[in-house]
Design a protein around this motif. Sequence first.
Motif, PDB file in Angstrom:
ATOM      1  N   CYS A  75      14.515  32.375   4.716  1.00 59.11           N
ATOM      2  CA  CYS A  75      14.287  31.741   5.601  1.00 59.11           C
ATOM      3  C   CYS A  75      13.856  30.330   4.638  1.00 59.11           C
ATOM      4  O   CYS A  75      13.386  29.376   6.020  1.00 59.11           O
ATOM      5  CB  CYS A  75      11.749  32.055   4.903  1.00 59.11           C
ATOM      6  N   HIS A  76      14.527  29.632   3.541  1.00 63.70           N
ATOM      7  CA  HIS A  76      14.508  28.338   3.631  1.00 63.70           C
ATOM      8  C   HIS A  76      15.355  27.904   4.992  1.00 63.70           C
ATOM      9  O   HIS A  76      15.410  26.765   5.055  1.00 63.70           O
ATOM     10  CB  HIS A  76      15.142  28.367   2.258  1.00 63.70           C
ATOM     11  N   SER A  77      16.159  28.066   4.770  1.00 59.07           N
ATOM     12  CA  SER A  77      17.725  28.041   6.370  1.00 59.07           C
ATOM     13  C   SER A  77      17.574  28.086   7.086  1.00 59.07           C
ATOM     14  O   SER A  77      17.107  27.372   8.125  1.00 59.07           O
ATOM     15  CB  SER A  77      18.898  28.304   5.955  1.00 59.07           C
ATOM     16  N   SER A  78      16.304  28.937   7.343  1.00 59.76           N
ATOM     17  CA  SER A  78      15.102  29.076   8.886  1.00 59.76           C
ATOM     18  C   SER A  78      14.772  27.590   9.422  1.00 59.76           C
ATOM     19  O   SER A  78      14.370  27.175   9.741  1.00 59.76           O
ATOM     20  CB  SER A  78      15.040  30.318   9.189  1.00 59.76           C
ATOM     21  N   GLN A  79      13.896  27.410   8.120  1.00 58.36           N
ATOM     22  CA  GLN A  79      13.348  26.424   8.404  1.00 58.36           C
ATOM     23  C   GLN A  79      14.195  25.669   7.973  1.00 58.36           C
ATOM     24  O   GLN A  79      13.526  23.942   8.836  1.00 58.36           O
ATOM     25  CB  GLN A  79      12.674  26.024   6.570  1.00 58.36           C
ATOM     26  N   HIS A 117       7.152  22.922   2.138  1.00 52.06           N
ATOM     27  CA  HIS A 117       8.302  23.472   2.195  1.00 52.06           C
ATOM     28  C   HIS A 117       8.972  22.592   0.518  1.00 52.06           C
ATOM     29  O   HIS A 117       9.602  23.637   0.267  1.00 52.06           O
ATOM     30  CB  HIS A 117       8.557  22.193   3.063  1.00 52.06           C
ATOM     31  N   ALA A 118       8.419  21.573  -0.081  1.00 51.31           N
ATOM     32  CA  ALA A 118       8.767  21.225  -1.383  1.00 51.31           C
ATOM     33  C   ALA A 118       9.142  22.440  -2.393  1.00 51.31           C
ATOM     34  O   ALA A 118       9.361  22.926  -3.190  1.00 51.31           O
ATOM     35  CB  ALA A 118       9.270  19.968  -1.414  1.00 51.31           C
ATOM     36  N   GLU A 119       6.500  22.560  -2.141  1.00 49.90           N
ATOM     37  CA  GLU A 119       6.236  22.783  -3.770  1.00 49.90           C
ATOM     38  C   GLU A 119       6.946  24.257  -3.270  1.00 49.90           C
ATOM     39  O   GLU A 119       6.462  25.574  -4.132  1.00 49.90           O
ATOM     40  CB  GLU A 119       4.996  22.688  -3.086  1.00 49.90           C
ATOM     41  N   MET A 120       7.272  24.947  -2.507  1.00 53.50           N
ATOM     42  CA  MET A 120       7.857  26.841  -2.137  1.00 53.50           C
ATOM     43  C   MET A 120       8.978  26.808  -1.914  1.00 53.50           C
ATOM     44  O   MET A 120      10.099  27.410  -3.093  1.00 53.50           O
ATOM     45  CB  MET A 120       7.050  27.212  -0.973  1.00 53.50           C
ATOM     46  N   MET A 121       9.857  27.043  -1.076  1.00 58.27           N
ATOM     47  CA  MET A 121      10.928  26.860  -0.784  1.00 58.27           C
ATOM     48  C   MET A 121      12.095  26.625  -1.545  1.00 58.27           C
ATOM     49  O   MET A 121      12.886  26.887  -2.315  1.00 58.27           O
ATOM     50  CB  MET A 121      11.641  26.690   0.784  1.00 58.27           C
ATOM     51  N   ASP A 122      11.706  24.855  -2.051  1.00 60.50           N
ATOM     52  CA  ASP A 122      12.507  23.624  -2.451  1.00 60.50           C
ATOM     53  C   ASP A 122      12.256  24.271  -4.668  1.00 60.50           C
ATOM     54  O   ASP A 122      13.454  24.189  -4.577  1.00 60.50           O
ATOM     55  CB  ASP A 122      13.062  22.625  -2.736  1.00 60.50           C
ATOM     56  N   ALA A 123      11.472  24.286  -4.292  1.00 62.43           N
ATOM     57  CA  ALA A 123      11.100  24.831  -5.924  1.00 62.43           C
ATOM     58  C   ALA A 123      11.508  26.678  -6.443  1.00 62.43           C
ATOM     59  O   ALA A 123      11.980  26.246  -7.223  1.00 62.43           O
ATOM     60  CB  ALA A 123       9.477  24.813  -5.997  1.00 62.43           C
ATOM     61  N   GLY A 155      17.158  35.886  -2.177  1.00 66.90           N
ATOM     62  CA  GLY A 155      16.730  35.843  -0.952  1.00 66.90           C
ATOM     63  C   GLY A 155      16.292  34.324  -0.879  1.00 66.90           C
ATOM     64  O   GLY A 155      15.285  33.698  -1.866  1.00 66.90           O
ATOM     65  N   GLY A 156      15.820  34.019   0.341  1.00 72.47           N
ATOM     66  CA  GLY A 156      15.405  32.364   0.201  1.00 72.47           C
ATOM     67  C   GLY A 156      13.682  32.099  -0.177  1.00 72.47           C
ATOM     68  O   GLY A 156      13.289  31.114  -0.194  1.00 72.47           O
ATOM     69  N   CYS A 157      12.506  33.031   0.096  1.00 76.29           N
ATOM     70  CA  CYS A 157      11.187  32.783  -0.667  1.00 76.29           C
ATOM     71  C   CYS A 157      10.574  33.927  -1.048  1.00 76.29           C
ATOM     72  O   CYS A 157       9.907  34.210  -1.274  1.00 76.29           O
ATOM     73  CB  CYS A 157      10.726  32.665   0.878  1.00 76.29           C
ATOM     74  N   GLY A 158      11.105  34.655  -1.433  1.00 75.52           N
ATOM     75  CA  GLY A 158      11.115  36.694  -1.830  1.00 75.52           C
ATOM     76  C   GLY A 158      10.944  37.324  -1.561  1.00 75.52           C
ATOM     77  O   GLY A 158      10.142  38.240  -1.905  1.00 75.52           O
ATOM     78  N   SER A 159      10.781  36.933   0.228  1.00 69.23           N
ATOM     79  CA  SER A 159      10.380  38.221   1.022  1.00 69.23           C
ATOM     80  C   SER A 159      10.960  38.576   1.202  1.00 69.23           C
ATOM     81  O   SER A 159      11.759  38.526   1.548  1.00 69.23           O
ATOM     82  CB  SER A 159       9.758  37.189   2.437  1.00 69.23           C
ATOM     83  N   ALA A 160      10.859  40.342   1.752  1.00 71.96           N
ATOM     84  CA  ALA A 160      11.555  41.168   1.948  1.00 71.96           C
ATOM     85  C   ALA A 160      12.594  40.782   3.409  1.00 71.96           C
ATOM     86  O   ALA A 160      13.400  41.632   3.240  1.00 71.96           O
ATOM     87  CB  ALA A 160      10.974  43.053   2.276  1.00 71.96           C
ATOM     88  N   SER A 161      11.213  39.756   4.461  1.00 78.78           N
ATOM     89  CA  SER A 161      12.179  39.750   5.552  1.00 78.78           C
ATOM     90  C   SER A 161      13.893  38.840   5.177  1.00 78.78           C
ATOM     91  O   SER A 161      14.457  38.974   6.025  1.00 78.78           O
ATOM     92  CB  SER A 161      11.641  39.352   6.794  1.00 78.78           C
TER      93      SER A 161
END
Length: 168
Positions: A75-79, A117-123, A155-161
Amino acid sequence: MSTTPLTWSDKLVLKQPQLDHTHEEFVALLNAYGAALASGADALPAFRELLAHTEAHFAMEEAWMAATGFAPVNCHSSQHAMVLNVMREVVRHATELNDREPMSIVLGELSQWFPAHAEMMDAALVYHMEQVGFDPASGQCRDGASAPAGGQHAGGCGSASCTPAPSA
């Protein structure tokens, strides 16, 4: 329109000096772009500078993901890809179609998107880098830690996807 669309604050600090510095630069460039728009000046040069910085910023994070075992698709890279595509499309509209309307729309969108994005993905990336002992300055894991081996990726965000199923 506000000339300061986003304010740098402690809430955006992730305690990773290189990333925090890059993020602070992003906020300053976004604000300079907002000021150019608000003044009625040609804001395209400021937007192009923001785009170039964002490309380098995301490339740095992508390199860290690759070096530390983040899943190749997450998800991080996709964003990152989605934001860059939108920003490049804004430049195309301004230059090829002489349509500047997207330039004012994207200011508000980036101002809203970036803190989340910073608070979730980058953290999550910073946390992962700490877990594998990654030193961004050297590009190496320290203290004998290493990126996940055998095709196992974080994973990029902890999501199963975001995380591929473990291989059998």
